[in-house]
Scaffold this active site. Structure first.
Site, PDB file in Angstrom:
ATOM      1  CG  ASP A   1     112.142 -24.841  93.156  1.00 30.75           C
ATOM      2  OD1 ASP A   1     111.499 -25.550  93.939  1.00 30.75           O
ATOM      3  OD2 ASP A   1     112.424 -25.185  91.992  1.00 30.75           O
TER       4      ASP A   1
ATOM      5  CG  ASP B   1     113.504 -30.975  93.148  1.00 31.86           C
ATOM      6  OD1 ASP B   1     114.165 -30.996  94.209  1.00 31.86           O
ATOM      7  OD2 ASP B   1     112.617 -31.799  92.898  1.00 31.86           O
TER       8      ASP B   1
ATOM      9  CD  GLU C   1     113.222 -31.283  88.812  1.00 32.70           C
ATOM     10  OE1 GLU C   1     112.279 -31.494  89.609  1.00 32.70           O
ATOM     11  OE2 GLU C   1     113.487 -30.160  88.349  1.00 32.70           O
TER      12      GLU C   1
ATOM     13  NE  ARG D   1     104.957 -35.025  88.495  1.00 34.98           N
ATOM     14  CZ  ARG D   1     105.628 -34.115  89.179  1.00 34.98           C
ATOM     15  NH1 ARG D   1     106.919 -34.250  89.376  1.00 34.98           N
ATOM     16  NH2 ARG D   1     105.028 -33.058  89.673  1.00 34.98           N
TER      17      ARG D   1
ATOM     18  CB  SER E   1     111.221 -28.073  97.833  1.00 35.80           C
ATOM     19  OG  SER E   1     111.344 -29.113  96.898  1.00 35.80           O
ATOM     20  N   GLY E   2     108.569 -28.210  95.908  1.00 36.23           N
ATOM     21  CA  GLY E   2     107.575 -29.191  95.505  1.00 36.23           C
ATOM     22  C   GLY E   2     108.129 -30.600  95.616  1.00 36.23           C
TER      23      GLY E   2
ATOM     24  CE  LYS F   1     107.664 -24.331  95.115  1.00 34.09           C
ATOM     25  NZ  LYS F   1     108.699 -24.403  94.079  1.00 34.09           N
TER      26      LYS F   1
ATOM     27  CG  ASP G   1     113.502 -24.531  87.938  1.00 38.41           C
ATOM     28  OD1 ASP G   1     113.479 -25.447  87.089  1.00 38.41           O
ATOM     29  OD2 ASP G   1     113.115 -24.703  89.106  1.00 38.41           O
TER      30      ASP G   1
ATOM     31  CG  ASN H   1     106.142 -25.175  91.012  1.00 36.01           C
ATOM     32  OD1 ASN H   1     107.121 -24.914  90.307  1.00 36.01           O
ATOM     33  ND2 ASN H   1     106.206 -26.029  92.005  1.00 36.01           N
TER      34      ASN H   1
END
Length: 226
Positions: A27, A29, A36, A70, A113-114, A158, A181, A184
């Site tokens: 991941d 962030d 983030e 967001r 990554s999200g 992912k 972490d 997701n």
């Protein structure tokens, strides 16, 4: 009182222990980097508090729905914010060392990554990362529209990227490692030959086969053996 462990849980076993890792995917962030990215962009819009990721990362909201909600608050932020944010992001301690050690062993490295491609991709290039997947923010007239372009990189995506990159690199899934972490990340942590929770929330640590408890990515090497 003894010091808390650096790592815990399962160590490399089977084909992974014998041949070593062939692909490690992490991941971005709060794993590859300290911050983030969406929160750094949101500072430019005055909406950082609104985009706090805690609820989504704890699994209380669908990640894709939460991301759209967001990102909508970022509408109107100038495209120039990407360069500013890229200058602010800091790799997690040990990131450079982990990537270098893996490459020295012939292991490929990916980041999924999200967060956002506009920041994650140039950072990954700078760090010598081999594979990158992240969300892309829609821009019109030099400003963010508040929408995400294309397929959202959620937990399922992912896992798909982990499998796709392993196949592309000719690496059996038993020789893959996944690190994250948040909730997701649990899909790819479960799908990999070795899944690692990195300084993660308690629910993620409980579900992951292995965990790193110090903010030093080189500690992952302790789980992989010689």
């Amino acid at each position: 009182m003894s010091a808390p462990p650096r790592v815990s849980g399962q160590r490399a076993a089977g084909i992974l222990a014998r041949l070593g890792p062939g692909l490690l995917v992490m991941d971005a962030d709060s794993t590859l980097i300290e911050q983030e990215v969406i929160e750094l962009i949101a500072e430019r819009a005055g909406t950082r508090e609104k985009v706090a990721t805690a609820r989504a990362m704890r699994g209380e909201l669908d990640f894709a729905d939460s991301l759209r909600e967001r990102v909508a608050t970022l509408r109107g932020v100038p495209e120039s914010a990407f360069a500013q944010v890229l200058a602010e992001v800091r790799p997690t301690p040990g990131a450079v060392g982990l990537i270098g050690a893996l490459h020295a062993r012939g292991c490929r490295v990916g980041v999924v990554s999200g967060g956002f491609e506009e920041v994650v991709a140039p950072l990954a290039e700078r760090l010598g990362i081999d594979h990158v997947a992240a969300n892309r923010l829609e821009v019109a007239g030099g400003v963010l529209t508040g929408r995400v372009e294309g397929r959202i990189v959620d937990g399922q995506e992912k896992v798909r990227r982990l499998r796709e990159w392993a196949e592309r690199d000719g690496v059996p899934m038993e020789r893959t490692v996944a690190i994250g972490d948040g909730a997701n990340d649990l899909g790819m942590i479960a799908a990999a030959g070795l899944g690692v929770a990195f300084c993660a929330k308690p629910a993620v640590v409980a579900a992951a086969p292995a965990a790193v408890h110090v903010r030093d990515l080189r500690a992952v090497l302790e789980l992989l053996g010689d």
